[in-house]
Design a protein around this motif. Sequence first.
Motif: not given
Length: 358
Positions: A124-125, A137-151
């Motif tokens: 969520g954050p 530019k953002f990356a998140i490990v172990d999650d597919e729910a956070a979506t966005g053009a820069n994720i």
Amino acid sequence: MLQKRFGKLAATTIAGSMLMAAAACGGGDETATTASPGATGTSAPAASDLKVGLAYDIGGRGDQSFNDAAAAGLDKAKTELGVGQTKELEAGSGETEAAKEERLRLLAQGGFNTIIAVGFAYSGPVKKVAAEFPDVKFAIVDDEAATGANITNLVFAEHEGSFLVGAAAALKSEKNHVGFVGGVEVPLIKKFEAGFAAGAKAVKSDIKVDVKYLSQPPDFSGFTDPAKGKTAAEGMFDAGADVVYHAAGGSGGGVFEAAKAANGKAIGVDSDQALTAAPEVRDVIMTSMVKKVDVAVLDFLKNVANGSVKSGPVVYDLKAGGVDYSTTGGHVDDIKSKLDEYKQKIISGEITVPDKVS
């Protein structure tokens, strides 16, 4: 994962929402070996211009597992890519989503143009803060729910790697009885359980697989409580198990202690824990399910630097080398050919590993 490693999650973002979010993006996941057309952004900064912020899960650098793997990826980026400034921030136990948002926001406001969040608790954050800073530019490990053009979502086939160590456990068990200790009973950790049980039963269909979770969401202390891990594993060894696999972050240290006391064997997770665990317990770790978070982090930073980074999920599965089993200590040398046979069958599609517990 353990990921400690998973300590930060928002229970509402996990389960089916991960798959639904991926589907909503319009298209399937990319594997780690797939080319990345349609990169986000229009120009590639030089690596030295990258200012990288790394937001850890509970446990941070030094957890001997999930967070350390992410830290290793950042360290490699410093050496191999020559990235510029870096900053690492740790999570606190039991903190709110607002605290995670503030951590990410502070990095973005501080001029860090590339931010990596370690663990699905940041789902969520990340989604919220990435929308506030579209040029970061953002990356998140172990999650597919956070979506966005820069994720970019860095996800893994934990069930496939867990199948291999489950097969190893069954091949090595002399009592036809093994165990699985999960940190917190959430869908991500259930993937580890599902793969482990499937691998064990592929070797011995009648093998007994004990399962114990240390806590239930919203209580995520199961990732940071070695005493709970030790108690759970002790119960399994006392009941007749002779090999116990953990996916419990920092709590795994207690599993290793229990294995040592019981003259049993343990299986580590995320990192090659025969190299990273406390020296006095390393000899009981017969193998680890290695989850190459370091590779994913390094790949992401390379892609940002060369302008090929893309939004959406990138899957690090067995075929892509994103998960595997370790051989440190030589405990599985005698069964390596059999494990590699299973590996090839998974890669070829002859074996489909379940990612949910039936």
